[in-house]
Design a protein around this motif. Structure first.
Motif, short mmCIF file in Angstrom:
data_model
loop_
_atom_site.label_atom_id
_atom_site.label_comp_id
_atom_site.label_asym_id
_atom_site.label_seq_id
_atom_site.Cartn_x
_atom_site.Cartn_y
_atom_site.Cartn_z
N LEU A 121 13.48 -27.60 -10.17
CA LEU A 121 13.09 -26.21 -9.92
C LEU A 121 13.67 -25.73 -8.59
O LEU A 121 14.15 -24.60 -8.49
N ARG A 122 13.64 -26.59 -7.58
CA ARG A 122 14.21 -26.22 -6.27
C ARG A 122 15.69 -25.92 -6.42
O ARG A 122 16.20 -24.99 -5.79
N ARG A 123 16.41 -26.66 -7.24
CA ARG A 123 17.84 -26.40 -7.47
C ARG A 123 18.04 -25.04 -8.12
O ARG A 123 18.94 -24.29 -7.75
N TRP A 124 17.17 -24.71 -9.09
CA TRP A 124 17.28 -23.40 -9.75
C TRP A 124 17.04 -22.27 -8.74
O TRP A 124 17.74 -21.27 -8.75
N VAL A 125 16.06 -22.46 -7.85
CA VAL A 125 15.77 -21.44 -6.84
C VAL A 125 16.95 -21.30 -5.90
O VAL A 125 17.38 -20.19 -5.58
N ARG A 126 17.50 -22.42 -5.45
CA ARG A 126 18.65 -22.39 -4.55
C ARG A 126 19.84 -21.70 -5.21
O ARG A 126 20.51 -20.86 -4.58
N ASP A 127 20.10 -22.02 -6.47
CA ASP A 127 21.20 -21.38 -7.20
C ASP A 127 20.97 -19.87 -7.32
O ASP A 127 21.91 -19.08 -7.17
N ALA A 128 19.73 -19.48 -7.59
CA ALA A 128 19.42 -18.05 -7.71
C ALA A 128 19.62 -17.35 -6.37
O ALA A 128 20.15 -16.23 -6.32
N GLU A 129 19.22 -18.00 -5.29
CA GLU A 129 19.41 -17.42 -3.96
C GLU A 129 20.89 -17.30 -3.62
O GLU A 129 21.33 -16.30 -3.06
N MET A 130 21.67 -18.31 -3.99
CA MET A 130 23.12 -18.26 -3.73
C MET A 130 23.78 -17.15 -4.53
O MET A 130 24.65 -16.45 -4.02
N ASN A 131 23.37 -16.99 -5.78
CA ASN A 131 23.95 -15.94 -6.62
C ASN A 131 23.62 -14.56 -6.09
O ASN A 131 24.47 -13.68 -6.07
N SER A 132 22.39 -14.36 -5.62
CA SER A 132 22.03 -13.05 -5.09
C SER A 132 22.73 -12.80 -3.77
O SER A 132 23.15 -11.68 -3.49
N ALA A 133 22.90 -13.83 -2.95
CA ALA A 133 23.63 -13.67 -1.68
C ALA A 133 25.08 -13.34 -1.94
O ALA A 133 25.67 -12.51 -1.26
N THR A 134 25.69 -13.97 -2.94
CA THR A 134 27.08 -13.69 -3.29
C THR A 134 27.22 -12.25 -3.75
O THR A 134 28.18 -11.57 -3.39
#
Length: 97
Positions: free
Chosen positions: A51-64
């Motif tokens: 779940l932490r990986r999914w959150v990190r990926d979502a944060e990276m996508n929104s930052a991009t």
């Protein structure tokens, strides 16, 4: 003597595949005030690290997305300024003739 239990054919564990919608709902649950990632992971039946990986990926996508939009806006503004500069130079040369 073998310490590995014999596995029956067909009882092999397989990697679960979660839909994008499931992941998005889990990530959105983590963003709620007062919700811990561990609690959300338990409720959803997934590992907290996953779940932490999914959150990190979502944060990276929104930052991009934010960086991409900002970069595009900067490029548009720079091209406007460059065009204005060219028009001023053209008018200056044209007025000198």
């Amino acid at each position: 003597m073998s310490t590995i239990p014999d596995q029956q054919g067909g009882t092999r564990r397989r990697r679960r595949i979660h839909s994008d919608e499931f992941k998005a709902n889990a990530v959105a649950s983590c963003m709620q005030p007062g919700m811990s990632m561990a609690a959300v992971a338990m409720v959803q039946g997934v590992n907290a690290n996953l779940l932490r990986r999914w959150v990190r990926d979502a944060e990276m996508n929104s930052a991009t997305t934010v960086v991409s939009a900002t970069t595009t806006e900067m490029m548009v503004n720079a091209s406007r300024e460059a065009r204005k500069s060219c028009v001023r130079a053209f008018n200056t040369v044209r007025g000198a003739q």
